[in-house]
Design a protein around this motif. Structure first.
Motif: not given
Length: 307
Positions: A238-247
């Motif tokens: 699938n298409a994915i959001i593999a990693y997401i983050a805010v500093l």
């Protein structure tokens, strides 16, 4: 109790229902599974229990235990005992002697605790794992965005640009581990430094995606200072959001919504049929951000591990 002989026994192996069944043939064909990693407990032609490991294509060793099923229609403790005996036998024959077994992963309905039948089935499988000294590690939300949902609009608070290189991304990944709520990252940090944890995550997962790296985005303030990042990608399914983050220095400003919206737009522009994402059940801020972006919690994931 034995491994299957090959593709010719997939119908036998698939007698017990699970969402992974539809992927088995292709996984075998491309090397993500091997017959010797797929074990069955049989009484004549009747399948009583099964277990299987998965790895990346042409992986040398099992990476995750993602199938463990027992015949739920059987009453009493016998089917749990059979499952435990099968798993013991399969682990002894499949895994390197003395090595730590790969993590167990199971997809379950989002309301599995509220349904008595489903709850019993999930808990029976957990009991099988516990008899091999595994323990619950974390429960995760599995989320999905579909094309009928509106694509989040940008609000221009942040500027987005591609990631320059792996070194830049690893540096940002190291920074966001300060105060992380992710159970896997927190566990890694008990054995490794933030930099080592970030490098391992990058090399073992992100660098292996074959989808374009120009999908990856750094979120910056108007003056160019990084505020976070998102890794839209495509895995084997699938298409994915593999990693997401805010500093850490920019948390609490609502930037997570803007960053997730950008990652969703990148993938929506590829006309994908769905976008998948996951986050720990206890990571309430991240879960809420996905919900605000139109992602639905379509299932959960149970992770268990061996000490």
């Amino acid at each position: 109790m034995r491994p299957i002989t090959g593709h010719d026994e997939l119908d036998l192996f698939s007698q017990l229902p699970y969402i992974r069944n539809e992927e088995l043939a292709n996984d075998l064909a491309v090397g993500r599974r091997r017959p010797e990693w797929m074990w069955v407990a049989l009484c004549g032609d009747r399948l009583l229990a099964r277990t299987a490991w998965w790895s990346r294509s042409a992986g040398d060793a099992p990476l995750i235990l993602d199938i463990l099923d027992i015949e739920d229609s059987t009453s009493g403790p016998d089917h749990v005992d059979i499952g435990a005996r099968l798993l013991h036998a399969a682990m002894a024959a499949t895994l390197p002697n003395g090595s730590r077994p790969p993590e167990y992963s199971r997809f379950v309905p989002p309301d599995w605790r509220e349904n008595a039948v489903t709850r019993q089935a999930v808990e029976n499988r957990m009991t099988v794992l516990e008899r091999t000294c595994a323990r619950l590690f974390v429960e995760r939300l599995r989320l999905e965005w579909r094309p009928e949902s509106p694509v989040p609009e940008p609000n221009r608070r942040l500027v987005f640009r591609p990631v320059r290189d792996g070194e830049e991304l690893v540096a940002l990944m190291s920074s966001v581990l300060d105060g992380t709520l992710d159970a896997h990252s927190r566990d890694d940090l008990t054995r490794m430094s933030e930099h080592e944890t970030a490098v391992r995550h990058y090399e073992d997962e992100l660098a292996r995606y074959t989808s374009p790296r120009d999908w990856w985005r750094i979120a910056t303030l108007p003056d160019g200072e990084p505020a976070g990042f998102v890794i839209p990608a495509r895995n084997d399914y699938n298409a994915i959001i593999a990693y997401i983050a805010v500093l850490p220095s920019h948390r609490g400003n609502g930037y997570i919504d803007d960053i997730l919206a950008e990652g969703t737009r990148v993938l929506a522009e590829q006309h994908v049929p769905r976008i998948r994402a996951s986050t720990d059940l206890g990571n309430i801020p991240m879960a809420n951000a996905f919900r605000r972006a139109g992602y639905i919690n379509f299932e959960r994931e149970i992770n268990m591990t061996w000490s």
